[in-house]
Design a protein around this motif. Structure first.
Motif, short mmCIF file in Angstrom:
data_model
loop_
_atom_site.label_atom_id
_atom_site.label_comp_id
_atom_site.label_asym_id
_atom_site.label_seq_id
_atom_site.Cartn_x
_atom_site.Cartn_y
_atom_site.Cartn_z
N ALA A 83 0.82 -1.21 0.00
CA ALA A 83 0.00 0.00 0.00
C ALA A 83 0.86 1.26 0.00
CB ALA A 83 -0.93 -0.01 1.22
N ILE A 84 1.92 1.27 0.79
CA ILE A 84 2.78 2.46 0.87
C ILE A 84 3.52 2.67 -0.45
CG2 ILE A 84 4.79 3.48 2.02
CD1 ILE A 84 3.88 2.08 4.60
N LEU A 85 4.01 1.60 -1.05
CA LEU A 85 4.74 1.74 -2.32
C LEU A 85 3.80 2.13 -3.46
CD1 LEU A 85 7.24 -1.20 -1.97
CD2 LEU A 85 7.85 1.19 -2.35
N ARG A 99 -6.80 -3.62 3.52
CA ARG A 99 -6.04 -4.73 4.08
C ARG A 99 -4.81 -4.22 4.82
NH1 ARG A 99 -4.54 -10.64 1.54
NH2 ARG A 99 -3.13 -11.25 3.25
N ALA A 100 -4.15 -3.21 4.28
CA ALA A 100 -2.99 -2.64 4.95
C ALA A 100 -3.37 -2.00 6.27
CB ALA A 100 -2.30 -1.63 4.04
N ASP A 101 -4.50 -1.32 6.30
CA ASP A 101 -4.99 -0.69 7.54
C ASP A 101 -5.16 -1.74 8.63
OD1 ASP A 101 -6.82 0.51 9.51
OD2 ASP A 101 -6.97 2.15 8.06
N ALA A 102 -5.80 -2.86 8.26
CA ALA A 102 -5.98 -3.94 9.23
C ALA A 102 -4.64 -4.58 9.60
CB ALA A 102 -6.93 -4.99 8.66
N GLY A 103 -3.74 -4.66 8.62
CA GLY A 103 -2.43 -5.24 8.87
C GLY A 103 -1.63 -4.42 9.88
N ASP A 122 -1.06 6.45 13.35
CA ASP A 122 -2.09 7.34 12.79
C ASP A 122 -1.52 8.19 11.65
OD1 ASP A 122 -3.96 6.35 14.53
OD2 ASP A 122 -3.75 7.98 15.99
N ASP A 123 -0.29 8.66 11.80
CA ASP A 123 0.34 9.45 10.74
C ASP A 123 0.56 8.62 9.48
OD1 ASP A 123 0.53 11.78 12.30
OD2 ASP A 123 2.35 11.05 13.25
N ILE A 124 0.99 7.38 9.67
CA ILE A 124 1.23 6.50 8.52
C ILE A 124 -0.08 6.20 7.80
CG2 ILE A 124 1.92 4.15 7.89
CD1 ILE A 124 4.05 4.34 10.13
N LYS A 125 -1.10 5.87 8.56
CA LYS A 125 -2.40 5.59 7.93
C LYS A 125 -2.94 6.81 7.20
CE LYS A 125 -4.23 1.94 10.95
NZ LYS A 125 -5.38 1.52 11.78
N PHE A 128 -0.60 7.64 3.96
CA PHE A 128 -0.42 6.69 2.85
C PHE A 128 -1.65 5.83 2.54
CE2 PHE A 128 3.82 7.01 5.03
CZ PHE A 128 4.32 7.96 4.17
N LEU A 129 -2.58 5.76 3.46
CA LEU A 129 -3.77 4.94 3.22
C LEU A 129 -5.02 5.77 3.01
CD1 LEU A 129 -3.24 2.09 5.87
CD2 LEU A 129 -2.33 2.28 3.55
N HIS A 130 -5.06 6.95 3.60
CA HIS A 130 -6.28 7.76 3.56
C HIS A 130 -6.12 9.06 2.79
CE1 HIS A 130 -7.04 5.62 7.67
NE2 HIS A 130 -7.31 4.84 6.65
N THR A 131 -4.96 9.27 2.19
CA THR A 131 -4.71 10.47 1.39
C THR A 131 -4.44 10.07 -0.06
OG1 THR A 131 -3.75 11.65 3.27
CG2 THR A 131 -3.22 12.49 1.07
#
Length: 276
Positions: A83-85, A99-103, A122-125, A128-131
């Motif tokens: 997800a980050i890449l 899936r990454a959020d749950a991971g 929270d910063d990572i999510k 990279f996951l919510h932006t």
């Protein structure tokens, strides 16, 4: 608190070879897709549509693996790194982000990573996951073709839940791009060397109807063990390759391929009517 950048967040996963392999795979796919996008508006409008299907056919070997093939924590790390890449390269996919959020939550619950990772969750999510990611402005460079496989290795290759076996004849160049030949066999598991003893080489049918020896150099077939779980070493130092005496002479020394083009090659070579 300042959110980490992509490299900093990935470093916190403590899985450098996993991250490197995923990064190189994405670079390889994006470089090809963006080159084709210059002449194809449909590809330009949907880079994810060109990148994700072949990427997931390879990495589902981990993401869909059982505990005997990949640990739960490794599957979680793979989903997070993916997800980050993808975000780094301007691609978003809702299912992968979920899936990454749950991971991330599972890794924190298991105390599998550092306190710093937990503090910055929270910063990572959010980053990279919510932006939404920024679309790439230029194609990434192609990775090298280094390999740790050697002549005489027999490997299992997994695609869509089926397992094929291949023999490494040599490297196309010194320590680069192993040149492989497939056995004429398909399994529902990683085969052992005994199951391959009586299996001949699988050929490829050409447009003129001839069935010929098929040797393929595979860029991106690099680490052993393969972080994607797609290539598995069956046995090293096997002196005798599969018997190809029933096949016509090969065309050239070998076909030039990579870990993603190989998917199509296997689809064609092992299709139901390929040798009828």
């Amino acid at each position: 608190m300042t959110a980490p950048n992509h490299a900093q967040a990935l470093k916190k996963l403590a899985a450098d070879i996993l991250v490197q392999t995923l990064d190189e795979d994405l670079s390889r796919l994006l470089s090809d897709a963006m080159a084709r996008a210059r002449h194809d508006d449909a590809i330009a409008a949907d880079l994810a549509g060109s990148v994700l299907p072949p990427l997931l056919r390879r990495w589902n070997c981990v993401l869909h693996a059982g505990d005997d093939a990949a640990s739960t924590q490794y599957r979680h790390k793979t989903a997070v790194a993916l997800a980050i890449l993808l975000h780094k390269y301007g691609i978003a996919d809702a299912a992968i982000s979920t899936r990454a959020d749950a991971g991330i939550d599972a890794l924190n619950e298991a105390v599998a990573l550092s306190d710093d990772f937990h503090r910055k969750t929270d910063d990572i999510k959010r980053a990279f996951l919510h932006t939404p990611p920024t679309p790439p402005k230029r194609a990434p460079g192609l990775p090298d073709s280094l390999t740790f496989y050697r002549a005489g290795d027999v490997v299992s290759y997994q695609l869509d839940g089926r397992h094929y076996a291949a023999y490494v004849h040599r490297c196309a160049r010194i320590n680069q791009s192993p040149v492989i030949e497939f056995y004429d066999a398909v399994f529902d598991h990683v085969p052992d060397i005994g199951e391959l003893q009586d299996k001949r080489a699988r050929g490829r049918r050409y447009n003129d109807g001839s069935v010929r020896i098929e040797h393929i150099s595979v860029a991106g077939m690099k680490f052993m063990p393969d972080p994607a779980g797609q290539f598995v070493l069956v046995k090293a130092c096997v002196e005798t390759p599969p018997d190809a005496s029933h096949l016509g002479k090969r065309v050239g020394l070998y076909g030039v391929s990579d870990v993603f083009d190989l998917q199509e090659s296997v689809d064609v070579m092992f299709s139901a009517d390929s040798l009828d």
